[in-house]
Design an enzyme around this catalytic site. Structure first.
Site, PDB file in Angstrom:
ATOM      1  N   GLY A  50     -38.698 -19.911  42.779  1.00 41.89           N
ATOM      2  CA  GLY A  50     -37.820 -20.522  41.791  1.00 41.89           C
ATOM      3  C   GLY A  50     -38.509 -21.732  41.201  1.00 41.89           C
ATOM      4  O   GLY A  50     -39.379 -22.336  41.838  1.00 41.89           O
ATOM      5  N   GLN A  55     -38.946 -29.856  37.141  1.00 36.13           N
ATOM      6  CA  GLN A  55     -40.190 -29.808  37.913  1.00 36.13           C
ATOM      7  C   GLN A  55     -41.433 -29.725  37.023  1.00 36.13           C
ATOM      8  O   GLN A  55     -42.539 -29.968  37.495  1.00 36.13           O
ATOM      9  CB  GLN A  55     -40.179 -28.606  38.866  1.00 36.13           C
ATOM     10  CG  GLN A  55     -39.116 -28.726  39.943  1.00 36.13           C
ATOM     11  CD  GLN A  55     -39.203 -27.560  40.890  1.00 36.13           C
ATOM     12  OE1 GLN A  55     -38.636 -26.510  40.643  1.00 36.13           O
ATOM     13  NE2 GLN A  55     -39.943 -27.718  41.976  1.00 36.13           N
ATOM     14  N   CYS A 112     -40.369 -26.881  48.720  1.00 34.64           N
ATOM     15  CA  CYS A 112     -40.180 -27.133  47.293  1.00 34.64           C
ATOM     16  C   CYS A 112     -41.551 -27.375  46.686  1.00 34.64           C
ATOM     17  O   CYS A 112     -42.366 -28.097  47.270  1.00 34.64           O
ATOM     18  CB  CYS A 112     -39.291 -28.367  47.109  1.00 34.64           C
ATOM     19  SG  CYS A 112     -39.061 -28.827  45.373  1.00 34.64           S
ATOM     20  N   LEU A 113     -41.807 -26.799  45.521  1.00 35.98           N
ATOM     21  CA  LEU A 113     -43.102 -26.993  44.865  1.00 35.98           C
ATOM     22  C   LEU A 113     -43.301 -28.451  44.459  1.00 35.98           C
ATOM     23  O   LEU A 113     -44.428 -28.861  44.216  1.00 35.98           O
ATOM     24  CB  LEU A 113     -43.214 -26.076  43.637  1.00 35.98           C
ATOM     25  CG  LEU A 113     -43.199 -24.568  43.933  1.00 35.98           C
ATOM     26  CD1 LEU A 113     -43.165 -23.769  42.637  1.00 35.98           C
ATOM     27  CD2 LEU A 113     -44.393 -24.164  44.793  1.00 35.98           C
ATOM     28  N   HIS A 154     -30.864 -24.413  45.784  1.00 34.80           N
ATOM     29  CA  HIS A 154     -32.022 -25.314  45.676  1.00 34.80           C
ATOM     30  C   HIS A 154     -32.348 -25.613  44.209  1.00 34.80           C
ATOM     31  O   HIS A 154     -32.527 -26.777  43.825  1.00 34.80           O
ATOM     32  CB  HIS A 154     -33.218 -24.665  46.395  1.00 34.80           C
ATOM     33  CG  HIS A 154     -34.475 -25.454  46.346  1.00 34.80           C
ATOM     34  ND1 HIS A 154     -35.058 -25.994  47.472  1.00 34.80           N
ATOM     35  CD2 HIS A 154     -35.275 -25.815  45.308  1.00 34.80           C
ATOM     36  CE1 HIS A 154     -36.156 -26.654  47.114  1.00 34.80           C
ATOM     37  NE2 HIS A 154     -36.305 -26.556  45.809  1.00 34.80           N
ATOM     38  N   GLU A 155     -32.423 -24.573  43.390  1.00 32.11           N
ATOM     39  CA  GLU A 155     -32.846 -24.763  41.991  1.00 32.11           C
ATOM     40  C   GLU A 155     -31.779 -25.494  41.183  1.00 32.11           C
ATOM     41  O   GLU A 155     -32.097 -26.346  40.352  1.00 32.11           O
ATOM     42  CB  GLU A 155     -33.192 -23.418  41.339  1.00 32.11           C
ATOM     43  CG  GLU A 155     -34.351 -22.671  41.990  1.00 32.11           C
ATOM     44  CD  GLU A 155     -35.602 -23.508  42.183  1.00 32.11           C
ATOM     45  OE1 GLU A 155     -35.849 -24.421  41.371  1.00 32.11           O
ATOM     46  OE2 GLU A 155     -36.319 -23.265  43.171  1.00 32.11           O
ATOM     47  N   HIS A 158     -31.827 -29.150  41.561  1.00 32.97           N
ATOM     48  CA  HIS A 158     -32.836 -29.845  40.743  1.00 32.97           C
ATOM     49  C   HIS A 158     -32.244 -30.329  39.419  1.00 32.97           C
ATOM     50  O   HIS A 158     -32.664 -31.358  38.892  1.00 32.97           O
ATOM     51  CB  HIS A 158     -34.010 -28.905  40.432  1.00 32.97           C
ATOM     52  CG  HIS A 158     -35.068 -28.863  41.489  1.00 32.97           C
ATOM     53  ND1 HIS A 158     -35.772 -29.980  41.881  1.00 32.97           N
ATOM     54  CD2 HIS A 158     -35.563 -27.841  42.223  1.00 32.97           C
ATOM     55  CE1 HIS A 158     -36.658 -29.643  42.814  1.00 32.97           C
ATOM     56  NE2 HIS A 158     -36.545 -28.350  43.059  1.00 32.97           N
TER      57      HIS A 158
END
Ligand code: CO
Length: 206
Positions: A50, A55, A112-113, A154-155, A158
């Site tokens: 994702g 991000q 997480c990226l 999670h996404e 953000h």
């Protein structure tokens, strides 16, 4: 071939902003269309399951998700089943609204990226429904449980300036390398018992 975008890391202010909603004209316009291609390629290149627009430095309500069969095939089948990890086709979600369907807490490692190289146990709810607009501006509803529900939570976090580190059980945070080296064979309850709780530590200090 779309550009690979730079993924910003924790500490960048954009990750703490509330993202703004997109208009229908924006979603259907050439700029967002190009951004979607770039976000898809950036997510695949990372690789991740994702990616949210903040991000890549943009405070707008746009998310892409995808969990490919080859990612799941790489893992231990029993573990994938225990995590309820199932394939998620590529999907664009603009202006998403999340509703909890099953609030049973599930504690699993995630990463997480934008918190590169670390993983942590994060409690999430088991099942959610997400209503959003797709890449054409058409309404789309996803009802999912297990790992795909975790990806969505999670996404969408953000887009509100919330990171997994805000929700994690902080004593479980580990480099991905140390997770593989020391904790891969442990159940989450065993891990939680082994790392202890902050309450216990506080009690010893006073
Ligand atoms: Co993330």
């Amino acid at each position: 071939m779309a550009n690979i975008l730079k993924i910003v890391q924790a500490g960048h202010p954009v990750l703490r902003q509330r993202a703004r909603r997109l208009t229908m004209d924006e979603i259907r316009g050439p700029e967002i269309s190009r951004l979607i291609d770039e976000m898809r390629e950036t997510m695949r290149d990372a690789p991740g399951v994702g990616l949210a627009a903040p991000q890549v430095g943009l405070p707008i309500q746009l998310v892409v998700i995808e969990d490919r069969p080859e990612y799941i095939d790489r893992g231990d089948p029993d573990e994938m089943t225990a995590r309820e990890r199932t394939t998620v086709p590529f999907q664009v979600l603009a202006n998403p609204r999340l509703t909890v369907v099953d609030k049973t807490p599930v504690e699993l490692f995630e990463g997480c990226l934008s918190v590169a190289d670390f993983v942590m146990v994060v409690p999430r709810v088991r099942a959610v429904k997400v209503e959003a607009l797709d890449h054409l501006g058409q309404p789309v509803t996803l009802s999912v449980q297990g790992w795909p529900a975790r990806i969505l939570q999670h996404e969408i976090d953000h887009l509100r300036g919330v990171l997994c580190i805000d929700r994690m059980l902080s004593r479980t945070m580990t480099t991905a390398r140390n997770q593989a080296r020391h904790w891969d064979e442990h159940s989450i309850p065993d891990l939680l018992a082994a790392v202890g709780t902050t309450d216990e530590t506080d009690a010893e200090l006073t």
